[in-house]
Motif scaffolding. Sequence first.
Motif, short mmCIF file in Angstrom:
data_model
loop_
_atom_site.label_atom_id
_atom_site.label_comp_id
_atom_site.label_asym_id
_atom_site.label_seq_id
_atom_site.Cartn_x
_atom_site.Cartn_y
_atom_site.Cartn_z
N UNK A 221 0.81 -1.22 0.00
CA UNK A 221 0.00 0.00 0.00
C UNK A 221 0.85 1.27 0.00
N UNK A 222 2.02 1.21 -0.56
CA UNK A 222 2.87 2.41 -0.60
C UNK A 222 3.21 2.75 -2.05
N UNK A 223 2.46 2.17 -2.96
CA UNK A 223 2.70 2.47 -4.37
C UNK A 223 3.66 1.52 -5.05
N UNK A 224 4.31 0.65 -4.29
CA UNK A 224 5.16 -0.35 -4.94
C UNK A 224 4.29 -1.56 -5.33
N UNK A 225 4.90 -2.47 -6.09
CA UNK A 225 4.11 -3.59 -6.61
C UNK A 225 3.69 -4.52 -5.47
N UNK A 226 2.43 -4.93 -5.48
CA UNK A 226 1.93 -5.90 -4.50
C UNK A 226 2.11 -7.30 -5.09
N UNK A 227 3.08 -8.03 -4.56
CA UNK A 227 3.38 -9.36 -5.09
C UNK A 227 2.66 -10.44 -4.31
N UNK A 228 2.19 -11.46 -5.01
CA UNK A 228 1.84 -12.72 -4.35
C UNK A 228 2.45 -13.84 -5.21
N UNK A 229 2.47 -15.04 -4.65
CA UNK A 229 3.24 -16.12 -5.27
C UNK A 229 2.45 -17.41 -5.38
N UNK A 230 2.47 -18.01 -6.56
CA UNK A 230 2.02 -19.41 -6.70
C UNK A 230 3.31 -20.22 -6.71
N UNK A 231 3.60 -20.85 -5.58
CA UNK A 231 4.95 -21.42 -5.44
C UNK A 231 5.04 -22.92 -5.72
N UNK A 232 3.90 -23.61 -5.84
CA UNK A 232 3.95 -25.04 -6.19
C UNK A 232 2.54 -25.53 -6.51
N UNK A 233 2.45 -26.54 -7.33
CA UNK A 233 1.14 -27.11 -7.70
C UNK A 233 1.35 -28.54 -8.18
N UNK A 234 2.04 -29.38 -7.35
CA UNK A 234 2.48 -30.69 -7.82
C UNK A 234 1.36 -31.68 -8.12
N UNK A 235 0.22 -31.53 -7.45
CA UNK A 235 -0.83 -32.54 -7.66
C UNK A 235 -2.13 -31.88 -8.11
N UNK A 236 -2.01 -30.74 -8.80
CA UNK A 236 -3.24 -30.11 -9.28
C UNK A 236 -3.93 -31.05 -10.28
N UNK A 237 -5.25 -31.24 -10.15
CA UNK A 237 -5.94 -32.22 -11.01
C UNK A 237 -5.78 -31.94 -12.50
N UNK A 238 -5.68 -30.67 -12.89
CA UNK A 238 -5.51 -30.34 -14.30
C UNK A 238 -4.14 -30.75 -14.82
N UNK A 239 -3.11 -30.53 -14.00
CA UNK A 239 -1.76 -30.97 -14.37
C UNK A 239 -1.74 -32.49 -14.49
N UNK A 240 -2.32 -33.13 -13.49
CA UNK A 240 -2.35 -34.60 -13.44
C UNK A 240 -3.09 -35.15 -14.67
#
Length: 432
Positions: A221-240
């Motif tokens: 909230x200070x004007x810099x980029x607000x980052x979030x992360x998708x850091x893993x998805x090893x067993x996502x049903x779509x990947x599987x």
Amino acid sequence: MSFRTPVTQFTKRVSHSTINKLTATPTTPLWNRTSADQSRLLATHVPPVTQDATSSRGPTAMVFMNMGGPSTTDEVGDFLSRLFADADLIPLGRFQNYLGPLISKRRTPKIQKQYSAIGGGSPIRKWSEYQAAEMCKILDKTSPESAPHKPYVAFRYAKPLTEEMYSQLLEDGFGNGRGGRAVAFTQYPQYSCSTTGSSLNELWKWRQKLEGKSAGPTVANDGSINWSVIDRWPAHPGLVDAIALNIEDKLQEYPEDQRKDVVLLFSAHSLPMDVVNRGDPYPAEVAATVHAVMQRLGNSHPYRLVWQSQVGPKSWLGAQTSDTVSNYIAKGQKNMILIPVAFTSDHIETLYELDEEVIGESGHKDTIKRAESLNGHPVFIQALADIAKAHLDSGIICSKQLGLRCPGCTNERCAASKKFFIGQGLGATFAV
Ligand SMILES: C=CC1=C(C)c2cc3[nH]c(cc4nc(cc5[nH]c(cc1n2)c(C)c5CCC(=O)O)C(CCC(=O)O)=C4C)c(C)c3C=C
Ligand code: FES
Ligand SMILES: [Fe+2]
């Protein structure tokens, strides 16, 4: 209730500064409170405003992070020199600056020949740009509240490098006092500190350099980029499902009477044993992918998870893919499918190592086959969009797992970047 849910409800009509005035005290900003506290404050103070279908919190930058590869043989030298300079991947201690360039220079001609043999370069940039763009098209439809979604690619060792992506984000109006949301979406389905961990450390480094942030929450909230992360998805049903569909397609190439006895060999890039013993999450997460794929296939075939691409004299996690194939051939097993399971597009390890070396030199090219890489498979692209949508809807900054360092970690870069990415309490715990 997550932090994000109520915010989406008033989008343009209530600004972030109004939300902060309503909800936070100077000493305990909203993002630094417990989730129960956040829910209570938002529920108490925010007027019930119905969602405006035309309003959007976008644009949202969707940043695909991966290692990258040289697009031409001329880029091999630079690719390897960046790779051997990365102490998160290849720690050479105080000799890094001396040994890194030396080893990469010595390796360049050999690796250039391999890229020549697969058409003159790595297709990873082409695939990453395609996958990110196609995913964003789907997200614009399924997640209008965060649209438009803008695709970016950030490679660790090849162009476009993390710093180029970051400068582009700033040029495009994210950050620079205007805030803006960006999602760092790792394209390694399974987390390793040597891969996704290294990319996040690099992103954190460039955030500091280009936005001057040495500490602080991701929801700044200070004007810099607000980052979030998708850091893993090893067993996502779509990947599987996408991996399973590629296996089923390959099985069709065997005569019907032989099909059920084909051995499935899931092959992933190996890790040095000192990284495994440090407690790196990758081997367990790769095994989770394999288990989920086998369940999806109804455990129809015998299988093994094997490991490829060992480099250098260290001891690496086995069994090695190439040894496994020769050992099974020696035992009389000639029908095998190799399945790349830890990388989402073609690269030197599928096109050269598996196709040319392991299969090409096996003496059984007709009966040892390789399942397609995920590349542009529509089921895979849809999976990426589903993973991203779930992340955007959740309001979570990163997985709980990201906050926990490896038991044997002594790398201070991990400590600093994890502290940043866990966003001070929104969804993850922090352990030193
Ligand atoms: C999930 C994938 C990968 C893991 C885990 C991984 C760990 C790892 N790699 C090295 C050393 C090298 N890797 C190299 C190339 C390379 N590595 C991966 C993936 C993972 N690496 C890919 C996809 C590629 C090829 C890129 C492409 O073709 O587009 C190389 C360079 C090639 C060579 O010189 O042989 C090295 C070196 C280590 C040490 C490591 C774990 C600590
Ligand atoms: S090496 Fe895994 S957290 Fe640092
Ligand atoms: Fe590697």
